[in-house]
Design an enzyme around this catalytic site. Sequence first.
Site, PDB file in Angstrom:
ATOM      1  N   ASP A  14      13.101  -5.706  12.271  1.00  0.00           N
ATOM      2  CA  ASP A  14      13.328  -4.295  12.557  1.00  0.00           C
ATOM      3  C   ASP A  14      12.063  -3.752  13.217  1.00  0.00           C
ATOM      4  O   ASP A  14      10.994  -4.381  13.152  1.00  0.00           O
ATOM      5  CB  ASP A  14      13.625  -3.549  11.256  1.00  0.00           C
ATOM      6  N   ASP A  16      11.040   0.279  13.780  1.00  0.00           N
ATOM      7  CA  ASP A  16      10.462   1.505  13.227  1.00  0.00           C
ATOM      8  C   ASP A  16      10.219   1.387  11.731  1.00  0.00           C
ATOM      9  O   ASP A  16      11.147   1.115  10.955  1.00  0.00           O
ATOM     10  CB  ASP A  16      11.383   2.702  13.498  1.00  0.00           C
TER      11      ASP A  16
END
Length: 227
Positions: A14, A16
Amino acid sequence: MTLTRPGLAAVLFDMDGTLVDSEKLWDVALKELAASYGGTLSDAARIAMVGSDATTSMRILHADLGQEWRDLDASSAWVERRMVELFRTGLVWRPGALGLLAAVRAAAIPTALVTSTARPLVDVALETLGPDNFDVVVAGNEVRSPKPDPEPYRMAARLLGVPIERCVAIEDSPAGVASALAAGAAVLGVPSEVPLDPAGGVHLLESLTGADLDLLAGLLGSVDVTR
């Protein structure tokens, strides 16, 4: 029968809050947008947005302000323009993230960036992350069903040509963890702005500092093989 652990086929990151400390930058843009609409974004609404795609986040923001009539695309475009500015001036790595990514690449293990952020902003982030660090990028606007749906992680594994069951996903949000688990990946959770539930076999760390390939490989379940 002999128990053996399958090899690590890929690591799915991932973005953010996991690789980069960008949730604080999202805070700035989202609160500025709410202020421009004459309101104040609540903490509960902001937490609900973490890990979500742009459309879902704008729907939450509009509802929080009692302004459901506002145009979702217009609000998303405003936030994206502001985030481009913030990404270019304030994007920093999360603790341990760069070291782990470098170790995975040095071991020639395939990598994917799997994010709810739209491609134009992801391309700006890649100026910091390094486009050569990822074999595949799946952005939030490139899937029909974003996180927490399993489609983003399934797509990443398919594009890499590896079985999702031999992948480890690294996530910081409940939506991302749900997406990766539903896809069939092993999950390493590194909470950022929102607590994560260790239920469901998710391995939790306070940060990626000290995380290594042995830890990632150890998250894959054992299988029975006949000799």
